[in-house]
Design a protein around this motif. Structure first.
Motif, PDB file in Angstrom:
ATOM      1  N   ASP A   7      -0.121   5.072   0.930  1.00 13.82           N
ATOM      2  CA  ASP A   7      -0.365   6.041   2.006  1.00 13.82           C
ATOM      3  C   ASP A   7      -0.366   5.339   3.369  1.00 13.82           C
ATOM      4  O   ASP A   7      -1.146   4.417   3.589  1.00 13.82           O
ATOM      5  CB  ASP A   7      -1.718   6.726   1.785  1.00 13.82           C
ATOM      6  CG  ASP A   7      -1.768   7.494   0.466  1.00 13.82           C
ATOM      7  OD1 ASP A   7      -1.300   8.635   0.452  1.00 13.82           O
ATOM      8  OD2 ASP A   7      -2.244   6.926  -0.532  1.00 13.82           O
ATOM      9  N   GLY A   8       0.527   5.742   4.253  1.00 12.43           N
ATOM     10  CA  GLY A   8       0.591   5.149   5.584  1.00 12.43           C
ATOM     11  C   GLY A   8       1.531   3.958   5.677  1.00 12.43           C
ATOM     12  O   GLY A   8       1.808   3.470   6.765  1.00 12.43           O
TER      13      GLY A   8
ATOM     14  N   GLU B 230       0.025  -3.323   4.666  1.00 11.11           N
ATOM     15  CA  GLU B 230      -1.127  -2.419   4.750  1.00 11.11           C
ATOM     16  C   GLU B 230      -1.220  -1.734   6.112  1.00 11.11           C
ATOM     17  O   GLU B 230      -0.903  -2.334   7.132  1.00 11.11           O
ATOM     18  CB  GLU B 230      -2.418  -3.221   4.547  1.00 11.11           C
ATOM     19  CG  GLU B 230      -3.040  -3.092   3.179  1.00 11.11           C
ATOM     20  CD  GLU B 230      -3.630  -1.715   2.874  1.00 11.11           C
ATOM     21  OE1 GLU B 230      -3.700  -0.862   3.791  1.00 11.11           O
ATOM     22  OE2 GLU B 230      -3.999  -1.488   1.718  1.00 11.11           O
ATOM     23  N   ASP B 231      -1.694  -0.484   6.113  1.00 15.53           N
ATOM     24  CA  ASP B 231      -1.897   0.231   7.381  1.00 15.53           C
ATOM     25  C   ASP B 231      -3.377   0.418   7.701  1.00 15.53           C
ATOM     26  O   ASP B 231      -3.693   0.946   8.768  1.00 15.53           O
ATOM     27  CB  ASP B 231      -1.233   1.613   7.335  1.00 15.53           C
ATOM     28  CG  ASP B 231      -1.975   2.558   6.411  1.00 15.53           C
ATOM     29  OD1 ASP B 231      -2.288   2.144   5.275  1.00 15.53           O
ATOM     30  OD2 ASP B 231      -2.255   3.700   6.827  1.00 15.53           O
TER      31      ASP B 231
ATOM     32  N   ASP C  82       0.865  -1.165   0.000  1.00 18.43           N
ATOM     33  CA  ASP C  82       0.000   0.000   0.000  1.00 18.43           C
ATOM     34  C   ASP C  82       0.913   1.230   0.000  1.00 18.43           C
ATOM     35  O   ASP C  82       2.109   1.117   0.311  1.00 18.43           O
ATOM     36  CB  ASP C  82      -0.891  -0.045   1.245  1.00 18.43           C
ATOM     37  CG  ASP C  82      -1.737   1.193   1.393  1.00 18.43           C
ATOM     38  OD1 ASP C  82      -2.353   1.620   0.402  1.00 18.43           O
ATOM     39  OD2 ASP C  82      -1.794   1.759   2.518  1.00 18.43           O
TER      40      ASP C  82
END
Ligand code: G6P
Ligand code: MG
Length: 217
Positions: free
Chosen positions: A10-11, A168-169, A8
């Motif tokens: 963003d983050g 993933e966040d 992912d």
């Protein structure tokens, strides 16, 4: 045995949530209400369109189609003004360590993001050359937790979904990875991401022993 790595954006690779927040807050304030960092948590991993729908629900505002479209454009312009100033210093700690580990071993990598700005952000921080495959908000029709974004990434890498791992966040992203039949790795709050197969606070906690175990299965 893991053969492909999906990230992912963003983050996970960069912390753009702060810029998304400032742009959404500006719009909320212009429309006459407050938007808090806590409310911004709900926006992580969520498409731009869906974020605006939620924002307008928070402000109790009904919009015409024309207004809605104008606010979408305005928010993105404000967001891109922040993105314009990004450079490699915004890459989150030890992300490069992991990407270099994979590059040295010629292991396929994909980006799997809901953002329509993914490519320009990777360019700004100098990470575009690290990804073999880019799947972003321009190429998906179904939002996470639907597995579509990661399944397209796996197919384009030429790797079976069962042999992919996803970083993933956001909970919806972990669910998307699980729905794709992939190994899911939560980056961030373990309480929030308990559905992940593995949890780490950030990439500084991921060492080459762990990565070696993943790829040797
Ligand atoms: C990511 C972010 C979300 C953002 C979405 C769409 O998933 O976590 O907060 O709304 O991308 O981004 P975009 O750049 O297309 O507005
Ligand atoms: Mg994210």
């Amino acid at each position: 045995k893991i053969r492909g790595f999906i990230f992912d954006l963003d983050g996970v690779i960069v912390d753009t949530a702060k810029y998304h927040y400032l742009a959404w807050k500006k719009l909320a304030n212009e429309l006459g209400f407050e938007f808090t960092p806590e409310q911004n948590e709900r926006f992580k991993g969520v498409s731009r369109r869906r974020c605006l729908e939620i924002l307008l629900e928070i402000g109790n505002i009904t919009a015409t189609q024309a207004q809605f479209d104008r606010w979408m454009v305005g928010k993105n312009e404000d967001y891109l003004a922040y993105v314009k100033n990004m450079d490699e210093s915004e890459i989150l700690p030890d992300v490069l360590k992991v990407l270099n580990f994979l590059k040295e071993r010629k292991i396929p990598t994909a980006l799997g993001s809901a953002s329509k700005n993914a490519k320009v952000i990777l360019e700004k921080v100098g990470l575009l050359p690290y990804f073999d495959v880019l799947v972003d908000g321009n190429s998906v029709t179904k939002a996470k937790p639907d597995p579509q974004v990661f399944l397209i990434g796996a197919r384009q890498m030429g790797v079976d979904p069962a042999n992919c791992v996803v970083f993933e966040d956001a909970l919806a992203g972990i669910q998307a990875a699980n729905n794709a039949g992939m190994v899911s790795i939560g980056i961030g709050d373990k309480e929030l991401l308990g559905e992940a197969d593995y949890n780490f606070r950030d990439f500084t906690e991921i060492d080459s022993d762990f990565l070696t175990r993943l790829i040797s299965g």
